[in-house]
Design a protein around this motif. Structure first.
Motif, PDB file in Angstrom:
ATOM      1  N   THR A   1      -2.716  -3.128 -10.025  1.00  0.00           N
ATOM      2  CA  THR A   1      -2.838  -2.152  -8.943  1.00  0.00           C
ATOM      3  C   THR A   1      -4.305  -1.836  -8.724  1.00  0.00           C
ATOM      4  OG1 THR A   1      -0.697  -1.166  -9.503  1.00  0.00           O
ATOM      5  CG2 THR A   1      -2.177   0.159  -8.162  1.00  0.00           C
ATOM      6  N   PHE A   2      -4.697  -1.633  -7.463  1.00  0.00           N
ATOM      7  CA  PHE A   2      -6.031  -1.117  -7.234  1.00  0.00           C
ATOM      8  C   PHE A   2      -5.957   0.027  -6.236  1.00  0.00           C
ATOM      9  CE2 PHE A   2      -7.616  -3.257  -3.285  1.00  0.00           C
ATOM     10  CZ  PHE A   2      -6.558  -4.109  -3.052  1.00  0.00           C
ATOM     11  N   TYR A   3      -7.066   0.762  -6.142  1.00  0.00           N
ATOM     12  CA  TYR A   3      -7.049   2.064  -5.502  1.00  0.00           C
ATOM     13  C   TYR A   3      -8.248   2.237  -4.574  1.00  0.00           C
ATOM     14  CZ  TYR A   3      -4.101   2.754  -9.611  1.00  0.00           C
ATOM     15  OH  TYR A   3      -3.142   2.611 -10.574  1.00  0.00           O
ATOM     16  N   LEU A   4      -8.075   3.171  -3.657  1.00  0.00           N
ATOM     17  CA  LEU A   4      -9.191   3.634  -2.838  1.00  0.00           C
ATOM     18  C   LEU A   4      -9.125   5.155  -2.805  1.00  0.00           C
ATOM     19  CD1 LEU A   4     -11.590   2.706  -1.051  1.00  0.00           C
ATOM     20  CD2 LEU A   4     -10.063   3.030   0.918  1.00  0.00           C
ATOM     21  N   GLN A   5     -10.046   5.780  -3.532  1.00  0.00           N
ATOM     22  CA  GLN A   5     -10.163   7.232  -3.513  1.00  0.00           C
ATOM     23  C   GLN A   5     -11.054   7.607  -2.339  1.00  0.00           C
ATOM     24  OE1 GLN A   5      -8.737   9.688  -5.531  1.00  0.00           O
ATOM     25  NE2 GLN A   5      -9.634  11.090  -4.035  1.00  0.00           N
ATOM     26  N   MET A   6     -10.512   8.429  -1.453  1.00  0.00           N
ATOM     27  CA  MET A   6     -11.244   8.809  -0.244  1.00  0.00           C
ATOM     28  C   MET A   6     -11.476  10.317  -0.244  1.00  0.00           C
ATOM     29  SD  MET A   6      -9.309   6.416   2.581  1.00  0.00           S
ATOM     30  CE  MET A   6      -7.804   7.376   2.528  1.00  0.00           C
TER      31      MET A   6
ATOM     32  N   GLU B   1       0.827  -1.199   0.000  1.00  0.00           N
ATOM     33  CA  GLU B   1       0.000   0.000   0.000  1.00  0.00           C
ATOM     34  C   GLU B   1       0.866   1.255   0.000  1.00  0.00           C
ATOM     35  OE1 GLU B   1      -2.082  -2.871   2.999  1.00  0.00           O
ATOM     36  OE2 GLU B   1      -0.051  -2.175   2.550  1.00  0.00           O
ATOM     37  N   SER B   2       0.292   2.322  -0.520  1.00  0.00           N
ATOM     38  CA  SER B   2       0.920   3.637  -0.459  1.00  0.00           C
ATOM     39  C   SER B   2      -0.174   4.692  -0.521  1.00  0.00           C
ATOM     40  CB  SER B   2       1.924   3.817  -1.591  1.00  0.00           C
ATOM     41  OG  SER B   2       1.281   3.721  -2.845  1.00  0.00           O
ATOM     42  N   GLY B   3       0.207   5.927  -0.198  1.00  0.00           N
ATOM     43  CA  GLY B   3      -0.741   7.027  -0.333  1.00  0.00           C
ATOM     44  C   GLY B   3      -1.338   7.541   0.962  1.00  0.00           C
TER      45      GLY B   3
ATOM     46  N   TYR C   1     -11.306 -12.765   7.259  1.00  0.00           N
ATOM     47  CA  TYR C   1     -10.643 -14.055   7.414  1.00  0.00           C
ATOM     48  C   TYR C   1     -10.679 -14.888   6.137  1.00  0.00           C
ATOM     49  CZ  TYR C   1     -10.764 -12.660  12.259  1.00  0.00           C
ATOM     50  OH  TYR C   1     -10.605 -11.960  13.418  1.00  0.00           O
ATOM     51  N   THR C   2     -11.404 -14.443   5.141  1.00  0.00           N
ATOM     52  CA  THR C   2     -11.443 -15.168   3.869  1.00  0.00           C
ATOM     53  C   THR C   2     -10.395 -14.675   2.882  1.00  0.00           C
ATOM     54  OG1 THR C   2     -13.064 -13.699   2.847  1.00  0.00           O
ATOM     55  CG2 THR C   2     -13.917 -15.548   4.150  1.00  0.00           C
ATOM     56  N   TYR C   3      -9.682 -13.624   3.215  1.00  0.00           N
ATOM     57  CA  TYR C   3      -8.701 -13.064   2.291  1.00  0.00           C
ATOM     58  C   TYR C   3      -7.318 -13.664   2.543  1.00  0.00           C
ATOM     59  CZ  TYR C   3     -12.148  -9.810   0.596  1.00  0.00           C
ATOM     60  OH  TYR C   3     -13.270  -9.276   0.008  1.00  0.00           O
ATOM     61  N   ALA C   4      -6.696 -14.148   1.467  1.00  0.00           N
ATOM     62  CA  ALA C   4      -5.428 -14.869   1.591  1.00  0.00           C
ATOM     63  C   ALA C   4      -4.209 -13.955   1.582  1.00  0.00           C
ATOM     64  CB  ALA C   4      -5.306 -15.878   0.457  1.00  0.00           C
ATOM     65  N   TYR C   5      -4.333 -12.818   0.911  1.00  0.00           N
ATOM     66  CA  TYR C   5      -3.174 -11.944   0.736  1.00  0.00           C
ATOM     67  C   TYR C   5      -3.451 -10.584   1.362  1.00  0.00           C
ATOM     68  CZ  TYR C   5      -2.136 -15.499  -2.738  1.00  0.00           C
ATOM     69  OH  TYR C   5      -1.907 -16.690  -3.358  1.00  0.00           O
ATOM     70  N   TRP C   6      -2.417 -10.053   2.057  1.00  0.00           N
ATOM     71  CA  TRP C   6      -2.567  -8.785   2.756  1.00  0.00           C
ATOM     72  C   TRP C   6      -1.342  -7.902   2.564  1.00  0.00           C
ATOM     73  CZ3 TRP C   6      -6.818  -7.146   5.510  1.00  0.00           C
ATOM     74  CH2 TRP C   6      -7.817  -8.088   5.735  1.00  0.00           C
ATOM     75  N   GLY C   7      -1.605  -6.607   2.511  1.00  0.00           N
ATOM     76  CA  GLY C   7      -0.514  -5.659   2.553  1.00  0.00           C
ATOM     77  C   GLY C   7      -0.130  -5.350   3.988  1.00  0.00           C
TER      78      GLY C   7
ATOM     79  N   ARG D   1      -5.763   9.377  -1.893  1.00  0.00           N
ATOM     80  CA  ARG D   1      -5.915   8.224  -2.773  1.00  0.00           C
ATOM     81  C   ARG D   1      -4.915   7.168  -2.363  1.00  0.00           C
ATOM     82  NH1 ARG D   1      -4.146   7.371  -9.004  1.00  0.00           N
ATOM     83  NH2 ARG D   1      -5.891   6.082  -9.736  1.00  0.00           N
ATOM     84  N   LEU D   2      -5.397   6.050  -1.898  1.00  0.00           N
ATOM     85  CA  LEU D   2      -4.548   4.931  -1.542  1.00  0.00           C
ATOM     86  C   LEU D   2      -4.355   4.029  -2.762  1.00  0.00           C
ATOM     87  CD1 LEU D   2      -6.022   3.912   1.932  1.00  0.00           C
ATOM     88  CD2 LEU D   2      -4.338   5.683   1.377  1.00  0.00           C
ATOM     89  N   SER D   3      -3.158   3.507  -2.884  1.00  0.00           N
ATOM     90  CA  SER D   3      -2.847   2.555  -3.940  1.00  0.00           C
ATOM     91  C   SER D   3      -2.386   1.246  -3.321  1.00  0.00           C
ATOM     92  CB  SER D   3      -1.744   3.086  -4.849  1.00  0.00           C
ATOM     93  OG  SER D   3      -2.134   4.282  -5.480  1.00  0.00           O
ATOM     94  N   CYS D   4      -2.634   0.170  -4.020  1.00  0.00           N
ATOM     95  CA  CYS D   4      -2.160  -1.140  -3.594  1.00  0.00           C
ATOM     96  C   CYS D   4      -1.550  -1.816  -4.814  1.00  0.00           C
ATOM     97  CB  CYS D   4      -3.295  -1.979  -3.030  1.00  0.00           C
ATOM     98  SG  CYS D   4      -2.787  -3.612  -2.473  1.00  0.00           S
ATOM     99  N   ALA D   5      -0.245  -1.938  -4.802  1.00  0.00           N
ATOM    100  CA  ALA D   5       0.469  -2.556  -5.910  1.00  0.00           C
ATOM    101  C   ALA D   5       0.692  -4.028  -5.614  1.00  0.00           C
ATOM    102  CB  ALA D   5       1.799  -1.850  -6.125  1.00  0.00           C
TER     103      ALA D   5
END
Length: 123
Positions: A78-83, A6-8, A108-114, A19-23
């Motif tokens: 990459t995906f984003y979160l515009q806040m 994550e960044s931003g 708990y269903t998500y396998a990958y995390w930043g 705006r958060l980014s997730c590469a």
């Protein structure tokens, strides 16, 4: 090795925007559900938003509807979160997550995390 970064994050005044980014790297995430969660000090991690890989449908927690927008760019992995219209209660560490399964609000269903990025909104 699959990795999300994550960044931003940062400090912003109430009413401002970030705006958060997730590469994503290490594997193709274009067929994954991508999501954002957040965790404030002393509180449980909570769902913020998610986007389906198959339909592009988006899902939001009630407390961010109309203010936050999740999007993805599969070509960039990459995906984003515009806040927008940020409030002091949005202050938290924000985490991106991914999973090959269907969209769910259950962390708990998500396998990958930043590793998380801090967002602080001052009043």
């Amino acid at each position: 090795q699959a990795q999300l970064v994550e960044s931003g994050g940062g400090l912003v005044q109430a009413g401002g925007s970030l705006r958060l980014s997730c590469a994503a790297s290490g594997r193709t995430f274009s067929r994954d559900t991508m999501a954002w969660f957040r965790q404030a000090p002393g509180k449980e991690r909570e769902f913020v938003a998610a986007i389906s890989w198959s339909t592009g449908s988006t899902y939001y927690a009630d407390f961010v509807k109309g203010r936050f927008t999740i999007s993805r760019d599969n070509a960039k992995n990459t995906f984003y979160l515009q806040m927008n219209s940020l409030k002091p209660e949005d202050t938290a560490a924000y985490y991106c997550a991914a999973d090959p399964g269907v969209v769910t609000r259950n962390q708990y269903t998500y396998a990958y995390w930043g590793q998380g990025t801090q967002v602080t909104v001052s009043s």
